[in-house]
Every structure is written in C-alpha cells, then in structure tokens.
Design an enzyme around this catalytic site. Structure first.
Site, PDB file in Angstrom:
ATOM      1  CB  CYS A 175      18.093 -22.029  35.518  1.00  0.00           C
ATOM      2  SG  CYS A 175      19.319 -20.800  35.032  1.00  0.00           S
ATOM      3  CG  HIS A 217      15.840 -16.717  35.805  1.00  0.00           C
ATOM      4  ND1 HIS A 217      15.578 -17.778  36.666  1.00  0.00           N
ATOM      5  CD2 HIS A 217      16.721 -17.200  34.871  1.00  0.00           C
ATOM      6  CE1 HIS A 217      16.264 -18.840  36.267  1.00  0.00           C
ATOM      7  NE2 HIS A 217      16.962 -18.514  35.193  1.00  0.00           N
ATOM      8  CB  CYS A 228      16.504 -24.210  29.593  1.00  0.00           C
ATOM      9  SG  CYS A 228      16.409 -22.406  29.751  1.00  0.00           S
TER      10      CYS A 228
END
Length: 394
Positions: free
Chosen positions: A91, A350, A380
C-alpha cells in the site's frame, strides 16, 4: 547534494473499484498517463527534462503488468529516452516511489523525475496478482505458525490491542466522510484533482466517487463484520470482530503523480517549488499485527528531520481501516484535530499503489490552504512495513 523539491502533484478523483465505477473503462496505462501528462502541461515542462518515471502498483498482472511505469511514460508522449520502473511496497508503493525519487535527486542521479502510483481494482481485484498461489513459501510458514493473515484480521488485532470498540471506529469513519464532503464542497480538492474523461463517458470525472455525504454512525452500525470466519475465530478467540465495510477503505480506482526535481533545476527553469522533502523513512513491523508500523515510521522520520510531532501542522495517515489512524494518534501523541483534516481513505478511497501520492497531494494542498509549514504522511503496508515522509511548504 541537491535538495529535492516538489514542483507539483496531481491526482485523479477516485472511482469505485468495480465494474461500472467512474474510471472503470480506462486502461490503467491510459489513466496513469493522464496524471503524467497533466504534470508536464501544468508546468510547461519540456518532457525531455524528465530522467525517469517511478510508479507504485501492487497488482502487476493483466493490464497492470509489464512495467506500467514505462508504458504510461510512452502513452503520455514522453521521449523514448525517458525510463520507467514499477515498484511494489504494497500500500505504500506510491510513497516509496517518491522516496526513491527524492533519494535519486539528492544523490545527483536525477535532475527531474516523476513519481506516483496507479491501481485499478475494477480491473485487477485485490490479491489477484497471486494467481491463486501461495506467495509466502514454507520458510515463512515455519517462522509464523498458523501463517500470515489478511489485513482485515490485522485490523481486528489492532482494534483489540488499542481497546477500540465498534462505536469509536464507526464514529471515526462517519467523520472521515463528513470531512471529505465538506472539503469537496468548498473546493479544497480543486488544485489537486485533474479532470479525466473515461472512455464511453461524455462528462469529465472530477469528484471523488467514494465519498458518501450524510454517512451516519447509525447507518454504519447496521453493517456486519466481514473478516470473521470460523477459522479466524478459532485462531483468535479474543478478537471482537468489529471491522466492517463501513470502517474500512473501499475498493478504488485512481492514479496520482508528483514532479520532483533539484532546487537548482527548478530555478533554472523558472519553476516555483511548492514544497521541499525534509526526510523520509521506511520500517518493518510485526507481519501479523501489520498495520501499526506507522508509529515507529513516524518516530524515525521525525528523528531524521530533527523535529517533533508537535512541530507538524498537518498529518495524513492512510485510513486502510479505522483502527490505523486511531492507534497512530495514541501511539505518537499527535493532535487528533490535525489528522486527515479533509477526510481519509475511508471516504476518499484507497487505490493501493496510488495512495502514497494521493495522500501527498492532499497534504500539500492542506498546508497551502492553511498557510502552515510542516506536514507528515505515513502509510501502513502488507506483511508489516510502513513508509513516512515529512514535507515543508515553500
């Protein structure tokens, strides 16, 4: 050494990461090329000045395979002499691309570079890149009996460890949508979002499709936990199973990009830098708990900068799940009022590989709107990692 400065940063508005989403008819290469082209056009830049294109992307299969960074550079009309490389830091891939680009400028390897990210979850669903195979192998299984877990289960572990109940998670998530909707209504995203027209559409897409104005705690309370399975309940009987679609980030399509260059070149080209990169850091953390690496990453990036959390004027902490920013705020002593002031990934989406530079775009425009100086971003990552970055508005 050359000081890396941010000349510009752009992003597409989010699209729902499913068939029928606002961006779903784009080819990922074409969507990313829109962000690259916008940087060149907005800054009246000679494309030959760009040394390299560094792009974060997780699902490097199908339409996102075969080095999407190079393909998008070609699609954007950059010279064939401009290279490209695709990065997977899960990510945080987009933010890692920025860090690599900044390090290259500092070291004198680059004069000007584009970094960014892309993910079209409508084209490449999450975990699709594994092709149904085990990506970890026997040695990882031996080190971590029972095997690694998905991020949703990790979010449950974080919620339990930090005593975050369902009500607090849903309240935070409703607030994310409210802040994002309010920011959009006053035009706060206008400088960072580039309008793009998807194939088959007559209108340009310029507003985040994943924001749900009017989201309430009561509405979120009706959603069922999504990661509670018999296997996980048996393995983690202590967990409360409080993670739902409402307090998680949605599947998202999107692309974003940043134009970085040496301060000297910016001056030569007559470009006014918007910010400078102060420090950046990456850490590893527990791959089972996974999502709290943002806390040590923040400590490390602050230490490298010689600054404290109190020196920061705004924070962007990726809302992969609601427990992440809440645990981060407690673990760092950060002021919650400065956290994700325009909403976060729960509302804005996201798009995995793109999120690192999406957050950076939002952080920079927040600093500019408020006239503030320092901003911190952290995100994260899968298998227990986290990146962090500090910028100074100029």
């Amino acid at each position: 050494m050359s000081a890396p400065v941010i000349v510009d940063v752009v992003r597409t508005a989010s699209g729902k990461g499913k068939p029928g989403g606002a961006l779903s008819t784009f080819h990922p290469v074409d969507l990313l090329s829109e962000a690259i082209t916008a940087l060149v056009d907005r800054n009246d830049l000679d494309p030959a000045a760009i040394d390299d294109v560094l792009i974060g992307c997780l699902g490097q299969v199908g339409e996102q395979s075969v080095n999407i960074a190079r393909n998008a550079a070609l699609a954007a009309g950059l010279p064939v002499t401009t290279a490209g490389v695709t990065i997977d830091r899960q990510c945080g891939s987009g933010l890692q691309a920025v860090s690599f680009a900044a390090a290259g400028v500092t070291a004198g390897l680059y004069d000007a570079v584009i970094a960014g990210g892309v993910e079209m979850m409508s084209k490449v669903p999450i975990n699709h890149a594994t092709l149904g195979e085990d990506p970890f192998g026997s040695k990882v299984a031996e080190r971590f009996p029972g095997g690694l877990v998905g991020q949703g289960v990790s979010a449950e572990i974080v919620a339990q460890r930090w005593n975050l109940d369902r009500d607090s998670l849903d309240e935070y998530s409703a607030g994310s949508h409210a802040r994002a909707a309010a920011a959009a209504a006053r035009g706060a995203f206008d400088d960072e979002i580039i309008p793009v027209t998807a194939p088959g559409s007559e209108a340009a897409h310029r507003a985040d499709e994943t924001v749900r104005p009017g989201t309430s705690v009561d509405a979120l309370a009706g959603l069922e936990p999504v990661f509670r399975t018999d296997e996980m309940v048996a393995r983690f009987p202590q967990l409360g199973w409080v993670i739902t679609p409402g307090n998680s980030s949605p599947l998202t399509d999107g692309a974003s990009a940043i134009l970085l260059m040496s301060e000297e070149l910016a001056g030569t080209l007559g470009l006014r830098p918007r910010a400078r990169i102060v420090s950046h850091a990456v850490v590893g953390s527990d791959p089972i708990e996974m999502l709290t690496g943002v806390i040590p990453a923040t400590r490390r990036v602050l230490e490298r900068a010689g600054l404290t959390i109190g020196d920061m004027d705004a924070y962007e902490v990726n809302e992969a799940f609601a427990p992440v920013p809440l645990a981060w705020a407690r673990g760092t002593g950060a002021d919650p009022a400065l956290l994700n002031q325009r909403g976060g990934a729960i509302a804005l989406g996201h798009a995995l590989g793109s999120s690192g530079t999406r957050l950076l775009a939002t952080l920079l425009t927040q600093l500019e709107e408020s006239g503030a100086r320092f901003g911190l971003e952290t995100i994260c990552e899968g298998q227990g990692m986290a990146n962090a970055l500090i910028i100074e508005r100029l």
